[in-house]
Write an enzyme that holds these catalytic residues in place. Sequence first.
Site, PDB file in Angstrom:
ATOM      1  N   HIS A  76     -58.753 -62.230 -78.565  1.00  0.00           N
ATOM      2  CA  HIS A  76     -59.925 -61.398 -78.274  1.00  0.00           C
ATOM      3  C   HIS A  76     -61.144 -62.002 -78.964  1.00  0.00           C
ATOM      4  CE1 HIS A  76     -62.687 -58.040 -78.125  1.00  0.00           C
ATOM      5  NE2 HIS A  76     -61.941 -57.555 -77.154  1.00  0.00           N
ATOM      6  N   GLY A  96     -68.745 -53.920 -75.012  1.00  0.00           N
ATOM      7  CA  GLY A  96     -69.337 -52.858 -75.823  1.00  0.00           C
ATOM      8  C   GLY A  96     -70.844 -52.737 -75.672  1.00  0.00           C
ATOM      9  N   GLY A 118     -62.102 -51.268 -73.568  1.00  0.00           N
ATOM     10  CA  GLY A 118     -62.316 -50.852 -74.954  1.00  0.00           C
ATOM     11  C   GLY A 118     -62.825 -49.424 -75.013  1.00  0.00           C
ATOM     12  N   GLY A 119     -64.143 -49.280 -75.115  1.00  0.00           N
ATOM     13  CA  GLY A 119     -64.777 -47.967 -75.309  1.00  0.00           C
ATOM     14  C   GLY A 119     -64.235 -46.864 -74.414  1.00  0.00           C
ATOM     15  N   GLU A 158     -63.478 -60.774 -80.542  1.00  0.00           N
ATOM     16  CA  GLU A 158     -63.751 -60.258 -81.886  1.00  0.00           C
ATOM     17  C   GLU A 158     -62.898 -60.979 -82.923  1.00  0.00           C
ATOM     18  OE1 GLU A 158     -63.103 -56.164 -80.857  1.00  0.00           O
ATOM     19  OE2 GLU A 158     -64.929 -56.201 -79.634  1.00  0.00           O
ATOM     20  N   ASN A 208     -57.668 -51.073 -74.893  1.00  0.00           N
ATOM     21  CA  ASN A 208     -57.766 -51.776 -76.181  1.00  0.00           C
ATOM     22  C   ASN A 208     -58.461 -50.828 -77.153  1.00  0.00           C
ATOM     23  OD1 ASN A 208     -58.140 -53.468 -78.323  1.00  0.00           O
ATOM     24  ND2 ASN A 208     -59.600 -54.834 -77.295  1.00  0.00           N
ATOM     25  N   TRP A 209     -57.660 -50.161 -77.972  1.00  0.00           N
ATOM     26  CA  TRP A 209     -58.225 -49.159 -78.886  1.00  0.00           C
ATOM     27  C   TRP A 209     -58.967 -49.809 -80.061  1.00  0.00           C
ATOM     28  CZ3 TRP A 209     -53.889 -44.857 -79.534  1.00  0.00           C
ATOM     29  CH2 TRP A 209     -53.795 -44.144 -78.325  1.00  0.00           C
ATOM     30  N   LYS A 210     -58.792 -51.113 -80.246  1.00  0.00           N
ATOM     31  CA  LYS A 210     -59.413 -51.838 -81.371  1.00  0.00           C
ATOM     32  C   LYS A 210     -59.110 -51.102 -82.682  1.00  0.00           C
ATOM     33  CE  LYS A 210     -62.823 -53.654 -78.189  1.00  0.00           C
ATOM     34  NZ  LYS A 210     -64.157 -54.168 -77.956  1.00  0.00           N
ATOM     35  N   GLU A 225     -63.158 -61.758 -70.524  1.00  0.00           N
ATOM     36  CA  GLU A 225     -64.090 -60.807 -71.119  1.00  0.00           C
ATOM     37  C   GLU A 225     -65.368 -61.535 -71.550  1.00  0.00           C
ATOM     38  OE1 GLU A 225     -61.781 -57.187 -72.748  1.00  0.00           O
ATOM     39  OE2 GLU A 225     -61.801 -58.712 -74.297  1.00  0.00           O
ATOM     40  N   SER A 255     -67.178 -53.450 -70.761  1.00  0.00           N
ATOM     41  CA  SER A 255     -67.846 -52.230 -70.276  1.00  0.00           C
ATOM     42  C   SER A 255     -67.277 -51.712 -68.951  1.00  0.00           C
ATOM     43  CB  SER A 255     -69.363 -52.448 -70.178  1.00  0.00           C
ATOM     44  OG  SER A 255     -69.891 -52.760 -71.463  1.00  0.00           O
TER      45      SER A 255
HETATM   46  P1  PGA Z   1     -65.482 -52.541 -73.900  1.00  0.00           P
HETATM   47  O1  PGA Z   1     -64.489 -53.547 -74.646  1.00  0.00           O
HETATM   48  O2  PGA Z   1     -64.730 -51.951 -72.742  1.00  0.00           O
HETATM   49  O3  PGA Z   1     -65.835 -51.501 -74.936  1.00  0.00           O
HETATM   50  O4  PGA Z   1     -66.665 -53.340 -73.447  1.00  0.00           O
HETATM   51  C1  PGA Z   1     -63.620 -54.365 -73.925  1.00  0.00           C
HETATM   52  C2  PGA Z   1     -62.807 -55.206 -74.884  1.00  0.00           C
HETATM   53  O5  PGA Z   1     -63.374 -55.716 -75.852  1.00  0.00           O
HETATM   54  O6  PGA Z   1     -61.595 -55.381 -74.687  1.00  0.00           O
END
Ligand code: PGA
Length: 253
Positions: free
Chosen positions: A97, A175, A236-237, A99, A9-11, A169, A215
Amino acid sequence: MRKKIAAANWKMNLTWKSSGELMDAILKTDHVLKENQLAIFAVPFPYLHRMNEKIAGRTHTFIAAQNCASTNNGAYTGEVSTEMLESMGIQYVVLGHSERREYQRENHQLLMDKVNRCFEQGITPIFCCGEPLSVREANSQNNFVETQLKESLFHLTADLAEKLIIAYEPIWAIGTGKTATNAQAEEMHAHIRKVLADKFGQQIAEKISILYGGSVKGTNAAELFSQPNVDGGLVGGASLNAEEFNTIIKSLP
Ligand code: PGA
């Protein structure tokens, strides 16, 4: 057999140039995905077409959108429909998601509409759920996640439900560097599968891949993915680093 999935997930990260370089670096690997494994890259809208071209000819590798409109084509300035996505060969969309639930105020009903728009176009939703820290601290996470599933997915017929991908999640792990323990992840994934089994039947629930997100890194992926109900990760990260993400892909059982 359930699919085991590493989803990036590059966001809202990367530029035209850096996203191209990242994808090229990830694809340099000679690792071959097994029959039951998938690598999915959820990239920003403007990069969808280019990334889809980059992965052309690769087996078990797909590009996903990070969102879609809740309506069909029409006078909705700034929106992107599932019809558009389908027409350019996109087969997966990340929905719900945390966010987007928080910053874009996406609610259960809106997500239900988006799930429907996806299935109308033969697109697979990667449906995200997960509780905030306050809910975990009150030990109400099972009910919280169950409500998210019920309110946006329980209208589906079993033959559509079996196509879903779920991503659990926990918001407190996204994050933050704070990963759920293997036991916490497995406990919730087993609960999610039970909720799905009670509604759609055990056979259907057994077919649904449930990914863990929050994470996930090269160093913890293999252990998390070895839990019986954890079918991979939404990352994500760590998906912004080619070496890390390739390690995560290689950690799929
Ligand atoms: P993260 O994000 O791996 O940076 O914790 C995961 C996500 O929000 O999909």
